[in-house]
Design a protein around this motif. Structure first.
Motif, mmCIF file in Angstrom:
data_model
loop_
_atom_site.group_PDB
_atom_site.id
_atom_site.type_symbol
_atom_site.label_atom_id
_atom_site.label_comp_id
_atom_site.label_asym_id
_atom_site.label_seq_id
_atom_site.Cartn_x
_atom_site.Cartn_y
_atom_site.Cartn_z
ATOM 1 N N TYR A 85 0.838 -1.193 0.000
ATOM 2 C CA TYR A 85 0.000 0.000 0.000
ATOM 3 C C TYR A 85 0.877 1.248 0.000
ATOM 4 O O TYR A 85 1.910 1.289 0.676
ATOM 5 C CB TYR A 85 -0.912 0.004 1.220
ATOM 6 C CG TYR A 85 -1.964 -1.085 1.199
ATOM 7 C CD1 TYR A 85 -3.093 -0.976 0.403
ATOM 8 C CD2 TYR A 85 -1.821 -2.228 1.986
ATOM 9 C CE1 TYR A 85 -4.062 -1.972 0.384
ATOM 10 C CE2 TYR A 85 -2.784 -3.229 1.977
ATOM 11 C CZ TYR A 85 -3.901 -3.097 1.171
ATOM 12 O OH TYR A 85 -4.849 -4.084 1.152
ATOM 13 N N PRO A 86 0.469 2.283 -0.721
ATOM 14 C CA PRO A 86 1.307 3.478 -0.855
ATOM 15 C C PRO A 86 1.070 4.485 0.268
ATOM 16 O O PRO A 86 0.168 4.333 1.100
ATOM 17 C CB PRO A 86 0.839 4.053 -2.190
ATOM 18 C CG PRO A 86 -0.629 3.736 -2.202
ATOM 19 C CD PRO A 86 -0.750 2.376 -1.542
ATOM 20 N N ALA A 126 -6.635 2.267 2.641
ATOM 21 C CA ALA A 126 -6.110 2.052 1.298
ATOM 22 C C ALA A 126 -6.728 0.795 0.715
ATOM 23 O O ALA A 126 -7.087 -0.139 1.438
ATOM 24 C CB ALA A 126 -4.588 1.949 1.320
ATOM 25 N N SER A 175 -6.457 -2.333 -2.321
ATOM 26 C CA SER A 175 -5.593 -3.033 -3.263
ATOM 27 C C SER A 175 -6.140 -2.865 -4.674
ATOM 28 O O SER A 175 -7.294 -2.464 -4.874
ATOM 29 C CB SER A 175 -5.532 -4.523 -2.918
ATOM 30 O OG SER A 175 -6.747 -5.168 -3.291
ATOM 31 N N GLU A 176 -5.316 -3.196 -5.646
ATOM 32 C CA GLU A 176 -5.831 -3.313 -6.998
ATOM 33 C C GLU A 176 -6.782 -4.504 -7.055
ATOM 34 O O GLU A 176 -6.851 -5.318 -6.120
ATOM 35 C CB GLU A 176 -4.683 -3.491 -7.982
ATOM 36 C CG GLU A 176 -3.858 -4.754 -7.761
ATOM 37 C CD GLU A 176 -2.702 -4.860 -8.736
ATOM 38 O OE1 GLU A 176 -2.952 -4.733 -9.951
ATOM 39 O OE2 GLU A 176 -1.556 -5.068 -8.287
ATOM 40 N N ARG A 209 -11.424 -6.459 -4.086
ATOM 41 C CA ARG A 209 -10.240 -5.737 -3.624
ATOM 42 C C ARG A 209 -10.145 -5.844 -2.106
ATOM 43 O O ARG A 209 -11.148 -6.088 -1.430
ATOM 44 C CB ARG A 209 -10.293 -4.268 -4.060
ATOM 45 C CG ARG A 209 -10.223 -4.083 -5.574
ATOM 46 C CD ARG A 209 -10.152 -2.622 -5.965
ATOM 47 N NE ARG A 209 -11.393 -1.915 -5.658
ATOM 48 C CZ ARG A 209 -11.549 -0.600 -5.795
ATOM 49 N NH1 ARG A 209 -10.539 0.150 -6.208
ATOM 50 N NH2 ARG A 209 -12.706 -0.036 -5.516
ATOM 51 N N ARG A 232 -9.180 -3.959 1.385
ATOM 52 C CA ARG A 232 -8.964 -2.659 2.033
ATOM 53 C C ARG A 232 -8.317 -2.852 3.396
ATOM 54 O O ARG A 232 -8.632 -3.808 4.110
ATOM 55 C CB ARG A 232 -10.304 -1.931 2.220
ATOM 56 C CG ARG A 232 -10.155 -0.489 2.690
ATOM 57 C CD ARG A 232 -11.518 0.154 2.880
ATOM 58 N NE ARG A 232 -11.903 0.253 4.279
ATOM 59 C CZ ARG A 232 -13.148 0.436 4.706
ATOM 60 N NH1 ARG A 232 -14.145 0.506 3.831
ATOM 61 N NH2 ARG A 232 -13.413 0.536 6.001
ATOM 62 N N ALA A 268 -0.529 -4.348 -5.874
ATOM 63 C CA ALA A 268 -0.315 -2.957 -5.481
ATOM 64 C C ALA A 268 -1.600 -2.405 -4.881
ATOM 65 O O ALA A 268 -2.672 -3.006 -4.981
ATOM 66 C CB ALA A 268 0.115 -2.128 -6.685
ATOM 67 N N GLY A 269 -1.495 -1.245 -4.249
ATOM 68 C CA GLY A 269 -2.656 -0.611 -3.649
ATOM 69 C C GLY A 269 -2.667 0.875 -3.910
ATOM 70 O O GLY A 269 -1.707 1.446 -4.437
ATOM 71 N N SER A 270 -3.770 1.523 -3.527
ATOM 72 C CA SER A 270 -3.894 2.972 -3.654
ATOM 73 C C SER A 270 -4.526 3.518 -2.388
ATOM 74 O O SER A 270 -5.468 2.937 -1.845
ATOM 75 C CB SER A 270 -4.750 3.342 -4.874
ATOM 76 O OG SER A 270 -6.029 2.752 -4.782
ATOM 77 N N GLN A 271 -3.999 4.641 -1.893
ATOM 78 C CA GLN A 271 -4.481 5.211 -0.642
ATOM 79 C C GLN A 271 -5.800 5.929 -0.865
ATOM 80 O O GLN A 271 -5.994 6.635 -1.854
ATOM 81 C CB GLN A 271 -3.445 6.179 -0.062
ATOM 82 C CG GLN A 271 -3.772 6.666 1.339
ATOM 83 C CD GLN A 271 -2.613 7.426 1.966
ATOM 84 O OE1 GLN A 271 -1.510 7.425 1.437
ATOM 85 N NE2 GLN A 271 -2.862 8.073 3.100
ATOM 86 N N THR A 272 -6.740 5.741 0.082
ATOM 87 C CA THR A 272 -8.056 6.369 -0.021
ATOM 88 C C THR A 272 -8.396 7.178 1.218
ATOM 89 O O THR A 272 -9.543 7.557 1.413
ATOM 90 C CB THR A 272 -9.148 5.303 -0.223
ATOM 91 O OG1 THR A 272 -9.142 4.402 0.893
ATOM 92 C CG2 THR A 272 -8.913 4.523 -1.504
#
Length: 341
Positions: free
Chosen positions: A162-163, A213, A215-216, A293, A295, A335-339
Motif C-alpha cells: 500500500y502506498p 487504502a 488493493s488493486e 479488492r 482494504r 499494489a494498492g492505492s491510498q483512499t
C-alpha cells in the motif's frame, strides 16, 4: 484422568450454542518426557476450540498454545478447531456447531480410557457470509481444511503493498463508525433466530484520522487461511502508542465486509524503538473472489472493542504491507492505492 478444554461441548441435538470457556495452565516438560498437569497421572488431553471471527478469543492465542505444547513434545495429544462461531460477531450456524461438536466428542472418545501420545491436527472451516454479494456459494458448506500445524493450513502468500504514509496521535480514529459496527458484542443475536446475523459491513470507506487504502483488483480466486500480518515502518515519540488494523473484502459493488483485524502496543521500554513493526492479525479462512479488492484501515483507536491508549504520542508510519497466508502454493503480489480522507 485430566482434561484441558477450551470451548468444548458434546454433540447435543441443538448444538448451535457455544459452551462455557475456561483456561487451564500448562506446565513445561522436556521433549519426550511425560509431564502431567498437577494432580494428573498423564499429560493433559487438550482440545482447543477457537473462533476465526470471535475477537474476544482470538485464534492466534490457540495457535500459540498448540505450537508451544508441540514444541515440548511433538506427540502431545492436543487438537485445535477454528470456525465462524462464538460471540455476536460470529454467525454461529447450527451446521458448523454440529460438525465441531462431533469432532470434539470423537476426541473425547479416543482418549476417555487414558491419554496416549498421538499425531494430531489443526482443523479449519471458512467464514461464508450471507451478505457477501456472492449468490452462488453454499452458506452451509464445510470446506474443511486440516494440517499438522497451524502453518500447514497454508502453502503460499498474498502480499499487498500500500502506498503513502500517515501520522497518528493517541486520538486518531476516535469516532470512527466502523469501530462500533465491528464490535464483537454489538448488536446482540436475537435468541432463537433461524437466520445468522450478517457479517459486519463497513459504513465508512474513509474517515478522518484513519489511514485507509485499497488493493488493486484481485485477478483470481484466493483462499486466505491462517493469521497473516501488517508490516509498517514506523517512528514513534511518547511513552507508548497503539496501532490497530482492520482488513476488509470489498466487492465490485463497493460492499466491504470485515475479514480480520489485529492490534499492537508499541512500548519503547520493551524494545520498540522504531524500524519495522509486524502487527499480527487474528486470522480467518476466507475466499477472496475474482474482481474483489482488499482494504486496510490503520489507526490508534478502535473503540469500543479495544481500550485506547491514554499517553500522548506521535506515530508516523510508511511502507505499509499486508501479508496473508494462502492455501494456494503461490507467491502473489498486488499494489494498492491510498483512499484516506
Amino acid at each position: 484422568m485430566c482434561w484441558a478444554f477450551m470451548r468444548w461441548a458434546p454433540p447435543l441435538a441443538d448444538s448451535s450454542k457455544p459452551s462455557s470457556f475456561r483456561r487451564v495452565p500448562m506446565r513445561r516438560r522436556k521433549t519426550g518426557q511425560s509431564a502431567p498437569m498437577p494432580g494428573c497421572s498423564a499429560p493433559a488431553r487438550t482440545r482447543i476450540r477457537m473462533i476465526w471471527t470471535d475477537y474476544l478469543f482470538e485464534p492466534i492465542e490457540s495457535f500459540r498454545a498448540f505450537n508451544y505444547l508441540k514444541s515440548l513434545d511433538p506427540r502431545w495429544p492436543v487438537s485445535v478447531a477454528v470456525a465462524d462461531v462464538g460471540h455476536q460477531i460470529a454467525q454461529n450456524k447450527p451446521d458448523t456447531w454440529h460438525r465441531l461438536n462431533v469432532r470434539a466428542w470423537g476426541f473425547v472418545q479416543s482418549n476417555i480410557n487414558g491419554a496416549h501420545d498421538r499425531q494430531t491436527h489443526v482443523y479449519s472451516e471458512p467464514t461464508i457470509c450471507a451478505n457477501d454479494t456472492d449468490t452462488d456459494q453454499n452458506l452451509t458448506a464445510a470446506q474443511q481444511l486440516e494440517g499438522r500445524t497451524p502453518e500447514d493450513l497454508s502453502h503460499g502468500t498474498m502480499t499487498i503493498n500500500y502506498p503513502g504514509a500517515d501520522s497518528f496521535t493517541e486520538l486518531s480514529g476516535t469516532g470512527d463508525p466502523d469501530g462500533l459496527a465491528t464490535d464483537p458484542l454489538t448488536p446482540e443475536i436475537v435468541p432463537g433466530s433461524a437466520v445468522p446475523p450478517p457479517c459486519r459491513v463497513s459504513g465508512a470507506a474513509t474517515f478522518s484520522g484513519r489511514y485507509s487504502a485499497l488493493s488493486e483488483t484481485v485477478d483470481r480466486h484466493v483462499l486466505y487461511v491462517g493469521l497473516g500480518d501488517v508490516q509498517v515502518d514506523y517512528v514513534q515519540t511518547g511513552v507508548t502508542a497503539q496501532l490497530d488494523a482492520r482488513v476488509w473484502d470489498v466487492a465490485p459493488n463497493g460492499t466491504a465486509i470485515l475479514v480480520t483485524r489485529g492490534t499492537y502496543r508499541i512500548d519503547p521500554a520493551k524494545g520498540d524503538i522504531g524500524g519495522t513493526l509486524r502487527l499480527p492479525l487474528f486470522g480467518n479462512q476466507w475466499n477472496i473472489e475474482l474482481g474483489h479488492r482488499i482494504r486496510i484501515d490503520l489507526s490508534e483507536v478502535d473503540t469500543p472493542y479495544l481500550v485506547p491508549g491514554k499517553t500522548p504520542n506521535t506515530l508516523n508510519i510508511s511502507d505499509i504491507r499486508l501479508v496473508l497466508p494462502t492455501r494456494e502454493a503461490t507467491t502473489l503480489t498486488f499494489a494498492g492505492s491510498q483512499t484516506s480522507a
